[in-house]
Design an enzyme around this catalytic site. Sequence first.
Site, PDB file in Angstrom:
ATOM      1  N   CYS A 101      -3.859 -13.416   2.569  1.00  0.00           N
ATOM      2  CA  CYS A 101      -4.119 -12.108   1.956  1.00  0.00           C
ATOM      3  C   CYS A 101      -2.898 -11.658   1.159  1.00  0.00           C
ATOM      4  O   CYS A 101      -1.771 -11.675   1.663  1.00  0.00           O
ATOM      5  CB  CYS A 101      -4.442 -11.109   3.066  1.00  0.00           C
ATOM      6  SG  CYS A 101      -4.383  -9.384   2.563  1.00  0.00           S
ATOM      7  N   GLU A 102      -3.113 -11.250  -0.076  1.00  0.00           N
ATOM      8  CA  GLU A 102      -1.987 -10.837  -0.905  1.00  0.00           C
ATOM      9  C   GLU A 102      -1.438  -9.471  -0.515  1.00  0.00           C
ATOM     10  O   GLU A 102      -0.347  -9.090  -0.957  1.00  0.00           O
ATOM     11  CB  GLU A 102      -2.376 -10.839  -2.386  1.00  0.00           C
ATOM     12  CG  GLU A 102      -3.391  -9.789  -2.786  1.00  0.00           C
ATOM     13  CD  GLU A 102      -3.737  -9.870  -4.267  1.00  0.00           C
ATOM     14  OE1 GLU A 102      -3.957  -8.804  -4.866  1.00  0.00           O
ATOM     15  OE2 GLU A 102      -3.785 -10.982  -4.830  1.00  0.00           O
ATOM     16  N   HIS A 103      -2.161  -8.736   0.311  1.00  0.00           N
ATOM     17  CA  HIS A 103      -1.695  -7.414   0.720  1.00  0.00           C
ATOM     18  C   HIS A 103      -0.779  -7.452   1.938  1.00  0.00           C
ATOM     19  O   HIS A 103       0.155  -6.652   2.038  1.00  0.00           O
ATOM     20  CB  HIS A 103      -2.897  -6.502   1.021  1.00  0.00           C
ATOM     21  CG  HIS A 103      -3.788  -6.311  -0.161  1.00  0.00           C
ATOM     22  ND1 HIS A 103      -5.174  -6.241  -0.072  1.00  0.00           N
ATOM     23  CD2 HIS A 103      -3.503  -6.197  -1.481  1.00  0.00           C
ATOM     24  CE1 HIS A 103      -5.686  -6.077  -1.268  1.00  0.00           C
ATOM     25  NE2 HIS A 103      -4.699  -6.048  -2.143  1.00  0.00           N
ATOM     26  N   HIS A 104      -1.052  -8.375   2.878  1.00  0.00           N
ATOM     27  CA  HIS A 104      -0.254  -8.438   4.099  1.00  0.00           C
ATOM     28  C   HIS A 104       0.323  -9.832   4.369  1.00  0.00           C
ATOM     29  O   HIS A 104       1.042 -10.027   5.341  1.00  0.00           O
ATOM     30  CB  HIS A 104      -1.099  -8.002   5.306  1.00  0.00           C
ATOM     31  CG  HIS A 104      -1.636  -6.608   5.189  1.00  0.00           C
ATOM     32  ND1 HIS A 104      -2.906  -6.345   4.719  1.00  0.00           N
ATOM     33  CD2 HIS A 104      -1.074  -5.405   5.448  1.00  0.00           C
ATOM     34  CE1 HIS A 104      -3.109  -5.043   4.707  1.00  0.00           C
ATOM     35  NE2 HIS A 104      -2.017  -4.440   5.141  1.00  0.00           N
ATOM     36  N   GLN A 142     -10.165 -12.196  -1.524  1.00  0.00           N
ATOM     37  CA  GLN A 142     -11.310 -13.109  -1.477  1.00  0.00           C
ATOM     38  C   GLN A 142     -12.173 -12.961  -2.723  1.00  0.00           C
ATOM     39  O   GLN A 142     -12.720 -13.946  -3.235  1.00  0.00           O
ATOM     40  CB  GLN A 142     -12.125 -12.857  -0.206  1.00  0.00           C
ATOM     41  CG  GLN A 142     -13.253 -13.858  -0.011  1.00  0.00           C
ATOM     42  CD  GLN A 142     -13.946 -13.689   1.320  1.00  0.00           C
ATOM     43  OE1 GLN A 142     -13.311 -13.351   2.318  1.00  0.00           O
ATOM     44  NE2 GLN A 142     -15.244 -13.916   1.361  1.00  0.00           N
ATOM     45  N   HIS A 170     -10.453 -12.313   8.014  1.00  0.00           N
ATOM     46  CA  HIS A 170      -9.143 -11.892   7.522  1.00  0.00           C
ATOM     47  C   HIS A 170      -8.313 -11.380   8.686  1.00  0.00           C
ATOM     48  O   HIS A 170      -8.697 -10.412   9.362  1.00  0.00           O
ATOM     49  CB  HIS A 170      -9.304 -10.781   6.482  1.00  0.00           C
ATOM     50  CG  HIS A 170     -10.010 -11.221   5.230  1.00  0.00           C
ATOM     51  ND1 HIS A 170      -9.411 -11.182   3.984  1.00  0.00           N
ATOM     52  CD2 HIS A 170     -11.264 -11.714   5.027  1.00  0.00           C
ATOM     53  CE1 HIS A 170     -10.261 -11.626   3.071  1.00  0.00           C
ATOM     54  NE2 HIS A 170     -11.399 -11.952   3.683  1.00  0.00           N
ATOM     55  N   CYS A 172      -5.668  -9.754   8.515  1.00  0.00           N
ATOM     56  CA  CYS A 172      -5.186  -8.398   8.259  1.00  0.00           C
ATOM     57  C   CYS A 172      -6.141  -7.370   8.858  1.00  0.00           C
ATOM     58  O   CYS A 172      -5.773  -6.205   9.055  1.00  0.00           O
ATOM     59  CB  CYS A 172      -5.022  -8.154   6.759  1.00  0.00           C
ATOM     60  SG  CYS A 172      -6.513  -8.365   5.783  1.00  0.00           S
TER      61      CYS A 172
END
Length: 209
Positions: A101-104, A142, A170, A172
């Site tokens: 995940c690019e956020h976490h 995704q 995910h 996250c």
Amino acid sequence: MDAVLERADNCSELKVIPQEAAKSPTRAEAEAAVRTLIRWAGDDPTREGLLDTPKRVAKAYEEFFSGYTKDPAEILARTFDEVAGYDDMVVLRGIKVESHCEHHMVPVQGTAHVAYMPNGSVVGISKLARTVEAFANRLQTQETMTAQIADAIETHLKPKGVAVVVDATHQCMTCRGVKHDGVYTITRQFRGVFKEADQERRFWDLIRG
């Protein structure tokens, strides 16, 4: 500001990115960053159990994010015309997806189902799996990954249609935040003939076995 050109995510356009963002840090800089994170987490990077952790993390990141070094255009470049008149869909079911995940920056794991309708030539089936890997092994959402896979196949094979479905969990969502287990995210892209109801139905029938 100095800038460089980089091929965009859809494999067909170029985008401008800042020069400093294009420079890759050295291995030593990456390992130093890991030591900083260990200290920030509250531990001592010089203690025995953590001494080699920065090296291990850097090596793991090379594997996790190897997709940045893979070019879908090269993966899908070689096709075959001798197909004895085959003109129906080609489907790969259950391709393993391991992304982050690019956020976490935590794992995204699941499966991808990919199909295309040949337009006179076919590609080796392993190349479809490698295309999925090329985009999965990056920092991703995704939704973006699903579209990128479809874009690459559509751009480089020029088929009559493309279908991509990704079904994943995910971390996250499971190990932080709301902490909900057993939740699957499903994303899909249907292009060309797969937008027709009968072809989409045939695709789902094959995927469901």
